[in-house]
Design an enzyme around this catalytic site. Structure first.
Site, short mmCIF file in Angstrom:
data_model
loop_
_atom_site.label_atom_id
_atom_site.label_comp_id
_atom_site.label_asym_id
_atom_site.label_seq_id
_atom_site.Cartn_x
_atom_site.Cartn_y
_atom_site.Cartn_z
N GLY A 194 -3.23 -18.29 9.01
CA GLY A 194 -2.04 -17.81 9.71
C GLY A 194 -0.81 -18.61 9.32
N GLU A 195 0.33 -18.03 9.63
CA GLU A 195 1.61 -18.68 9.33
C GLU A 195 2.51 -18.58 10.54
OE1 GLU A 195 3.49 -17.49 5.72
OE2 GLU A 195 1.60 -17.17 4.65
N GLY A 196 3.21 -19.67 10.83
CA GLY A 196 4.18 -19.69 11.92
C GLY A 196 5.55 -20.04 11.39
N ASP B 218 4.11 -23.52 26.27
CA ASP B 218 3.90 -22.24 25.58
C ASP B 218 2.48 -21.72 25.83
OD1 ASP B 218 4.76 -20.05 24.09
OD2 ASP B 218 4.13 -20.91 22.18
#
Length: 331
Positions: A53-55, A177
């Protein structure tokens, strides 16, 4: 090249080709990592398998440790400045600070210089069952819901992790979060709260407009809008922000776990203002529910606009335990 060399090449080239092919196949069957990126952290070798994944601030790769073959998730934070590096190292310290079954635990860490920049690496457990949000999406796709027993068990685990943060010494910590995307499911189906990049000391006194704007901007970057507490949408110039922001997010999370969408998602889908919906507490429970009314009562108690009127994590856990005990007594 003379004639004798050409003759030798014609004789031995097919043999060399076959030998190379056999060797490559053998390496592949052995799980060879020769061509994969290698990360060495404190004498431990990890080979990058694929991107998970990428943030906005980092990427997460699936890595395999050699020679054990054990899989991990490696969060890679590229730091382009000293301030970026400071933020990444602060996140690393939060991982080091906690050891709790409902909080993700750090396996290994390190920093790799890359020219004028550096990369901070956090090696974390790899959860094959994935995120809680993925489990909720699957339930929705199949027209199913968690039973009340499953719902309360999962929510209790998340709250246990949050209590560990809120009771931290010498300074209480807020996650900031909390949402189903930031909860992993372990092999035994227990929830594990992850992504400590948004964490900060729970109690923060804001003095002046510049501090208020800075916190508001940070919240806009790191706190998901559909789960963000009202006081983070418009930060007052003189106020105190505390761990009650997590209680609001827990209310949104429990709603999402029960009904498979965020309480403010319908507003978002229509393109209306989430900020106005949040401060106006503009959400509705479904007209029909398979859960006891006390579940909605618990959600309502957490989704209170005034932070001082929201309960503590201890109170929330007491309610969950009481509801669970009552269900067990009925059986």
């Amino acid at each position: 090249m003379d004639s004798i060399h050409l003759i030798l090449l014609r004789i031995f080239r097919p043999i060399l080709d076959v030998t190379c092919a056999v060797a490559c196949t053998a390496y592949e069957n052995m799980g060879c990592n020769c061509t994969k990126e290698k990360l060495v952290l404190n004498s431990r070798r990890f080979y990058v398998q694929k991107r998970l994944g990428e943030g906005g601030f980092s990427v997460v790769d699936l890595v395999e440790e050699g020679p054990t073959g054990k899989l991990f998730a490696c969060k890679r934070i590229m730091c382009h400045s000293k301030s970026d590096e400071k933020v990444a190292l602060e996140e690393l310290e939060y991982y080091r600070r906690f050891a709790h079954p409902n909080l993700i635990m750090l396996e290994e860490s390190g920093m790799i210089p890359r020219g004028d920049i550096c990369e901070v690496l956090l090696v974390l457990p790899f959860y094959r069952r994935g995120m809680l949000q993925e489990a909720l999406d699957k339930l929705k796709e199949n027209g199913q819901h968690y039973s009340q027993t499953q719902l309360l068990r999962l929510f209790k685990g998340i709250c246990d992790g949050v209590r560990e943060l809120h009771n931290a010494k010498p300074t209480a910590i807020a996650h900031r979060d909390i949402k189903p995307h930031n909860v992993m499911l372990a092999d035994d189906d227990s929830p594990v709260l992850m992504d400590f990049g948004s964490m900060a000391p729970a109690r923060l006194e804001v003095v002046g407009r510049s501090e208020a704007i800075a916190l508001q901007d940070t919240a806009g970057e790191k706190c998901s809008m559909l789960f963000r507490a009202p006081e983070l949408f418009h930060v007052e110039s003189h106020c105190v922000i505390n761990e009650k922001i997590d209680i609001w997010s827990l209310g949104c999370t429990l709603f999402n776990m029960a009904y498979l969408y965020s309480p403010f998602e319908p507003i978002y889908m229509k393109g209306d203002s989430i900020h106005l919906a949040v401060i106006g507490r503009n959400f509705k429970f479904p007209e029909t529910s398979e859960y006891a009314p006390v579940v909605n009562d618990l959600i309502s108690s957490m989704l209170v606009v005034e932070p001082m009127e929201r309960p503590t994590i201890e109170w929330v856990l007491d309610q969950v335990n009481n509801m669970t005990a009552e269900m067990e007594n009925r059986v």
